[in-house]
Design an enzyme around this catalytic site. Sequence first.
Site, PDB file in Angstrom:
ATOM      1  N   ASN A  39       0.889  -1.169   0.000  1.00  0.00           N
ATOM      2  CA  ASN A  39       0.000   0.000   0.000  1.00  0.00           C
ATOM      3  C   ASN A  39       0.928   1.221   0.000  1.00  0.00           C
ATOM      4  O   ASN A  39       1.455   1.613   1.033  1.00  0.00           O
ATOM      5  CB  ASN A  39      -0.872  -0.063   1.261  1.00  0.00           C
ATOM      6  CG  ASN A  39      -1.817   1.108   1.380  1.00  0.00           C
ATOM      7  OD1 ASN A  39      -1.785   2.033   0.562  1.00  0.00           O
ATOM      8  ND2 ASN A  39      -2.664   1.075   2.393  1.00  0.00           N
ATOM      9  N   ARG A  92      -2.591  -1.959  -3.408  1.00  0.00           N
ATOM     10  CA  ARG A  92      -3.747  -1.068  -3.266  1.00  0.00           C
ATOM     11  C   ARG A  92      -3.585   0.049  -4.300  1.00  0.00           C
ATOM     12  O   ARG A  92      -2.586   0.769  -4.299  1.00  0.00           O
ATOM     13  CB  ARG A  92      -3.771  -0.454  -1.875  1.00  0.00           C
ATOM     14  CG  ARG A  92      -4.930   0.513  -1.744  1.00  0.00           C
ATOM     15  CD  ARG A  92      -4.888   1.266  -0.453  1.00  0.00           C
ATOM     16  NE  ARG A  92      -5.991   2.213  -0.395  1.00  0.00           N
ATOM     17  CZ  ARG A  92      -6.128   3.122   0.540  1.00  0.00           C
ATOM     18  NH1 ARG A  92      -5.230   3.218   1.502  1.00  0.00           N
ATOM     19  NH2 ARG A  92      -7.146   3.939   0.524  1.00  0.00           N
ATOM     20  N   HIS A 137     -12.042   4.878  -0.787  1.00  0.00           N
ATOM     21  CA  HIS A 137     -11.951   4.136   0.486  1.00  0.00           C
ATOM     22  C   HIS A 137     -12.701   2.808   0.419  1.00  0.00           C
ATOM     23  O   HIS A 137     -13.176   2.283   1.437  1.00  0.00           O
ATOM     24  CB  HIS A 137     -12.493   4.974   1.678  1.00  0.00           C
ATOM     25  CG  HIS A 137     -11.649   6.162   2.004  1.00  0.00           C
ATOM     26  ND1 HIS A 137     -12.170   7.420   2.208  1.00  0.00           N
ATOM     27  CD2 HIS A 137     -10.316   6.287   2.143  1.00  0.00           C
ATOM     28  CE1 HIS A 137     -11.181   8.270   2.461  1.00  0.00           C
ATOM     29  NE2 HIS A 137     -10.053   7.607   2.420  1.00  0.00           N
ATOM     30  N   GLY A 160      -7.531  11.242   4.753  1.00  0.00           N
ATOM     31  CA  GLY A 160      -8.617  11.356   3.781  1.00  0.00           C
ATOM     32  C   GLY A 160      -9.879  10.965   4.526  1.00  0.00           C
ATOM     33  O   GLY A 160      -9.829  10.124   5.424  1.00  0.00           O
ATOM     34  N   ARG A 165      -7.414  18.385   2.319  1.00  0.00           N
ATOM     35  CA  ARG A 165      -8.305  18.556   1.157  1.00  0.00           C
ATOM     36  C   ARG A 165      -9.581  19.261   1.581  1.00  0.00           C
ATOM     37  O   ARG A 165     -10.051  19.062   2.701  1.00  0.00           O
ATOM     38  CB  ARG A 165      -8.650  17.183   0.553  1.00  0.00           C
ATOM     39  CG  ARG A 165      -7.543  16.588  -0.261  1.00  0.00           C
ATOM     40  CD  ARG A 165      -7.853  15.164  -0.687  1.00  0.00           C
ATOM     41  NE  ARG A 165      -7.132  14.195   0.091  1.00  0.00           N
ATOM     42  CZ  ARG A 165      -7.386  12.886   0.133  1.00  0.00           C
ATOM     43  NH1 ARG A 165      -8.373  12.404  -0.586  1.00  0.00           N
ATOM     44  NH2 ARG A 165      -6.675  12.077   0.875  1.00  0.00           N
ATOM     45  N   GLU A 173      -7.552  -2.374   5.711  1.00  0.00           N
ATOM     46  CA  GLU A 173      -7.519  -2.390   4.242  1.00  0.00           C
ATOM     47  C   GLU A 173      -6.534  -3.446   3.741  1.00  0.00           C
ATOM     48  O   GLU A 173      -6.738  -4.052   2.694  1.00  0.00           O
ATOM     49  CB  GLU A 173      -7.129  -0.992   3.719  1.00  0.00           C
ATOM     50  CG  GLU A 173      -8.240   0.019   3.969  1.00  0.00           C
ATOM     51  CD  GLU A 173      -7.767   1.461   4.038  1.00  0.00           C
ATOM     52  OE1 GLU A 173      -6.812   1.734   4.798  1.00  0.00           O
ATOM     53  OE2 GLU A 173      -8.342   2.305   3.340  1.00  0.00           O
TER      54      GLU A 173
HETATM   55  P1  ADP Z   1      -4.651   7.761   6.502  1.00  0.00           P
HETATM   56  O1  ADP Z   1      -5.784   8.360   5.722  1.00  0.00           O
HETATM   57  O2  ADP Z   1      -3.327   8.388   6.193  1.00  0.00           O
HETATM   58  O3  ADP Z   1      -4.632   6.233   6.496  1.00  0.00           O
HETATM   59  P2  ADP Z   1      -5.304   7.457   9.315  1.00  0.00           P
HETATM   60  O4  ADP Z   1      -6.501   6.581   9.165  1.00  0.00           O
HETATM   61  O5  ADP Z   1      -4.076   6.853   9.889  1.00  0.00           O
HETATM   62  O6  ADP Z   1      -4.946   8.227   7.987  1.00  0.00           O
HETATM   63  O7  ADP Z   1      -5.744   8.710  10.232  1.00  0.00           O
HETATM   64  C1  ADP Z   1      -4.870   9.737  10.498  1.00  0.00           C
HETATM   65  C2  ADP Z   1      -5.612  10.775  11.319  1.00  0.00           C
HETATM   66  O8  ADP Z   1      -6.064  10.152  12.530  1.00  0.00           O
HETATM   67  C3  ADP Z   1      -4.736  11.951  11.710  1.00  0.00           C
HETATM   68  O9  ADP Z   1      -5.463  13.169  11.602  1.00  0.00           O
HETATM   69  C4  ADP Z   1      -4.436  11.654  13.173  1.00  0.00           C
HETATM   70  O10 ADP Z   1      -4.166  12.800  13.932  1.00  0.00           O
HETATM   71  C5  ADP Z   1      -5.749  11.026  13.599  1.00  0.00           C
HETATM   72  N1  ADP Z   1      -5.620  10.296  14.859  1.00  0.00           N
HETATM   73  C6  ADP Z   1      -4.932   9.180  15.095  1.00  0.00           C
HETATM   74  N2  ADP Z   1      -4.979   8.871  16.419  1.00  0.00           N
HETATM   75  C7  ADP Z   1      -5.714   9.835  17.012  1.00  0.00           C
HETATM   76  C8  ADP Z   1      -6.127  10.107  18.341  1.00  0.00           C
HETATM   77  N3  ADP Z   1      -5.798   9.302  19.355  1.00  0.00           N
HETATM   78  N4  ADP Z   1      -6.886  11.204  18.570  1.00  0.00           N
HETATM   79  C9  ADP Z   1      -7.223  12.027  17.573  1.00  0.00           C
HETATM   80  N5  ADP Z   1      -6.875  11.838  16.292  1.00  0.00           N
HETATM   81  C10 ADP Z   1      -6.121  10.759  16.011  1.00  0.00           C
END
Ligand code: ADP
Length: 386
Positions: free
Chosen positions: A8, A85, A173, A203, A232, A370
């Site tokens: 990915n 992916r 997604h 995203g 975005r 995923e």
């Molecule tokens: P991606 O789309 O890159 O896969 P993720 O699903 O890993 O992203 O989500 C990333 C987001 O999740 C970021 O904005 C991060 O700050 C937020 N996030 C992760 N853990 C926490 C938490 N404990 N509290 C608040 N936001 C969180």
Amino acid sequence: MGSILTLNAGSSSIKFGLYDPDGPNRHFSGQIAGIGGPQAEFKVRGSQIPAPASFRANDHNEALAGLLTWLSHYLGKAPAVVSHRIVHGGERYASAVELTEPTIAYLESLTPLAPLHQPHGLAAIHAVTRLLPTTPQIACFDTAFHQTQASLQQRFALPRSWHDRGVRRYGFHGLSYEYIADQLPTVLDTHPGRVVVAHLGNGASACAIQNGRSVASTMGLTALDGLMMGSRCGRLDPGVVLYLQQTGGLSLDDTADLLYKQSGLLGVSGISSDMRQLLGEESPQAQEAIELFCLSAAREIASLLVPLGGLDALIFTAGIGENAPEIRARIVDHLAWLNIELDPQKNAANAQHIATVRSGVAVCVIATDEEIMLARHAANWLQRLC
Ligand code: ADP
């Protein structure tokens, strides 16, 4: 049957996993981060052999060459199939597909529709083609799960000829939604009726799911539409884009950069695209960005109740959806008129079921996966070969 390597690829990272096709069961998973930067990082969980002590990754090719060399110590031979992916599969692909030259050329042609993501997936495909020329590769698409939507849900109110040329809503997604749809009957312990899944990560999007199939989604032709995201803009009056170019003096590239990379939480807060960081900030701009994110998410979720005809369950997933109780609470507050209510303790504990017993709508937190979907599609593909 050999093993499955899942990849990915993002702009500066590659998540990987090694699976046994039975199950499929994960041997280990990991991530190469900081590709192209001064110090790449190789992390792995669950492997009997340790991560390399130092790791060079000036680009995706070098990162994958290092990964495959490391992997050969583990496997002793190439994997049976590599499963990628890929964000956009266009109109052609409603399921995973083996990568041939014409297929790769078609995926290259979709790059303008997902400029932030498509090139990285393609870079990984090209690197594996160079490094493991005889190993088959398949692509699993984020758009594929949404191909079940009725044509009306996919149509923009543009002249028909544009729809016929592929200008329509695709949704993204999809691997995450497919995984969640699969979990729903077990988690809800009943026939999942009208469900909205909110995938809230860097995203963000939401998907209306009925009978395990995508009915509508908030993302459109590209991954810009719908919810406000990390960087975005989400839903935007299309007149703004015209205005930016006619009056704001922005070129096409400037506009793309603004909408994809400088907007969302980052643009409104002026601080960060990272929700966790913003939750720790006291500035009014950070607070406004968070509130706009929650309002945008609630509005977009509500918009999916029209194609669903109501709501039986709301599911939160991905980084923010799984880990940020405050954000879930604020989104649900905007939807309180739906007779939906969170239990504050369960919500704070990130429990799986977080609604009160009084709530007319079930609310759940489900961790998405995923990567396992990449492995499942590859296992099915290998099965068909036998
Ligand atoms: P991606 O789309 O890159 O896969 P993720 O699903 O890993 O992203 O989500 C990333 C987001 O999740 C970021 O904005 C991060 O700050 C937020 N996030 C992760 N853990 C926490 C938490 N404990 N509290 C608040 N936001 C969180």
